[in-house]
Design an enzyme around this catalytic site. Structure first.
Site, mmCIF file in Angstrom:
data_model
loop_
_atom_site.group_PDB
_atom_site.id
_atom_site.type_symbol
_atom_site.label_atom_id
_atom_site.label_comp_id
_atom_site.label_asym_id
_atom_site.label_seq_id
_atom_site.Cartn_x
_atom_site.Cartn_y
_atom_site.Cartn_z
ATOM 1 N N GLN A 197 0.696 -1.086 0.192
ATOM 2 C CA GLN A 197 -0.075 0.033 -0.008
ATOM 3 C C GLN A 197 0.887 1.123 -0.366
ATOM 4 O O GLN A 197 1.283 1.162 0.998
ATOM 5 C CB GLN A 197 -1.111 0.043 0.796
ATOM 6 C CG GLN A 197 -1.598 -1.259 1.618
ATOM 7 C CD GLN A 197 -2.610 -1.235 0.411
ATOM 8 O OE1 GLN A 197 -3.739 -0.604 -0.052
ATOM 9 N NE2 GLN A 197 -2.750 -2.610 -0.737
ATOM 10 N N ALA A 238 -11.463 1.826 5.124
ATOM 11 C CA ALA A 238 -10.843 1.232 4.048
ATOM 12 C C ALA A 238 -9.877 2.189 3.470
ATOM 13 O O ALA A 238 -10.100 3.302 3.661
ATOM 14 C CB ALA A 238 -11.471 -0.239 3.256
ATOM 15 N N HIS A 239 -8.447 1.760 2.448
ATOM 16 C CA HIS A 239 -8.050 2.654 1.519
ATOM 17 C C HIS A 239 -8.301 2.819 0.249
ATOM 18 O O HIS A 239 -10.157 2.605 -0.245
ATOM 19 C CB HIS A 239 -7.159 1.506 1.380
ATOM 20 C CG HIS A 239 -7.501 0.337 0.261
ATOM 21 N ND1 HIS A 239 -6.467 -1.059 -0.494
ATOM 22 C CD2 HIS A 239 -8.454 0.038 0.260
ATOM 23 C CE1 HIS A 239 -6.865 -1.527 -1.030
ATOM 24 N NE2 HIS A 239 -8.618 -0.883 -1.052
ATOM 25 N N ASN A 240 -8.295 4.361 0.464
ATOM 26 C CA ASN A 240 -8.757 5.024 -0.746
ATOM 27 C C ASN A 240 -9.872 6.063 -0.808
ATOM 28 O O ASN A 240 -10.497 6.159 -1.594
ATOM 29 C CB ASN A 240 -8.542 4.395 -2.226
ATOM 30 C CG ASN A 240 -7.183 3.637 -2.845
ATOM 31 O OD1 ASN A 240 -7.291 3.074 -2.551
ATOM 32 N ND2 ASN A 240 -6.270 4.951 -2.652
#
Length: 340
Positions: A197, A238-240
């Protein structure tokens, strides 16, 4: 103990005083638990009968509720908002230490602003930057090249991973983790291959995040939390994910990756929101909402089933499970009626 005369408090709150301004106020409490020397508030006229029973020395209320009050009063237009300001003035939260604990571990090339406080056993890694007045609680970890803006406070045992950026005057409660790896994997014939990531997390100014919340770093782009956002306890972001300015997120919410939420939204507790889609500005999702599609119009949206007695709920669940068959039978009856 902090204390203030009622007339001075009225002046600070821009309230209209009714009664003895010499009363000394030492704290704020609820209507039913308040004692002499404390002030309370009434924000909902449905509970005005409590005015006859309260032991508070003064009450914050509206003009409409004033005739029912038997003690000194501060009259305002919005008692709940005034309560928030009043609680800030009478806050009993312990003030942080103003020094650096001997057991703190601070990299030689970390940058510390003026009047920075760092608690026992905290770790500040290489290249980290702490602005003026930053408070780092005991046991916190601030990773390499992380940046924390002026006036931000981390309570005990907060983890800030490498390159994470926190704005000014933020408040992060204990146990929260910001910048851990997002859930990114590729599948190679049944085996999971980890995707590093490479993004980070960027958090704006005046953001508050509750205890034990986790915010993942972006896969390539960054996870972004806008200015003035408030996030409750035990949320997973979560990511993004991108959350717009002044949005509120209640406890236990789960947001999947690459979700974009607009400004001034309110997300009810225990809601689950799908990823790779957008929710527009000024949307309210009520508690236990399951959002599977984009929302393009402001408004209030619900999907949870309200509480019912178990026997009633079982019947409701049975109807839902058989809704397709019931629909087919209904259409067949309608066709027969139309042919009569």
């Amino acid at each position: 103990m902090y204390s203030i005369r009622l007339d001075a408090l009225a002046q600070q709150l821009d309230a209209q005083l009714h009664g003895d301004g010499d009363i000394v106020i030492t704290g704020v409490a609820s209507m039913h638990s308040a004692k002499t020397g404390q002030i309370t508030f009434l924000s909902d006229s449905r509970y005005r009968e409590q005015l006859a029973e309260t032991q508070a020395s003064a009450v914050v209320l509206t003009e409409a509720d004033l005739p029912y009050c038997q003690v000194a009063a501060l009259v305002v237009k919005n008692p709940y908002l005034t309560y928030a300001h009043m609680a800030q003035l009478l806050d009993t939260t312990p003030q942080p230490a103003t020094d650096i604990a001997p057991s703190a571990v601070i990299a030689s090339d970390a940058t510390l602003g003026q009047q920075v406080s760092i608690g026992a056993n905290a770790v500040i890694e290489s290249g980290a930057q702490l602005g003026d007045g930053v408070v780092i609680g005991p046991g916190c970890f601030v990773g390499k090249n992380a940046r924390i803006g002026a006036g931000t406070r981390l309570w005990a045992n907060v983890t800030i991973y490498h390159r994470v950026e926190l704005g000014e005057h933020c408040l992060i409660q204990s146990g929260t983790v910001i910048g851990s790896d997002g859930f990114g994997y590729a599948n190679d014939r049944g085996n999971w291959v980890k995707i590093p990531q490479l993004g980070t997390v960027r958090i704006g100014d005046q953001v508050e995040i509750g205890a034990s919340t986790t915010i993942d770093r972006g896969a390539l782009d960054d996870t972004v939390i806008g200015n003035g956002v408030i996030i409750d306890n035990q949320c997973q972001i979560a990511h993004n994910v991108v959350i717009g300015d002044n949005t509120a997120v209640a406890g236990g919410v789960i947001m999947a990756g690459s979700l974009k939420i607009g400004r001034y939204c309110m997300i009810g507790g225990a809601s689950v929101i799908n990823g790779h889609m957008e929710i527009c500005d000024k949307v309210t999702v009520t508690g236990m909402g399951m959002v599977m599609r984009p929302i393009t119009e402001p408004g209030v949206y619900s999907s949870g089933i309200p509480l019912q007695p178990n026997k009633v709920w079982r019947k409701t669940a049975a109807l839902v499970m058989n809704i397709d068959e019931i629909s087919k039978r209904l259409k067949a009856v309608e066709r027969k009626v139309d042919n009569v």
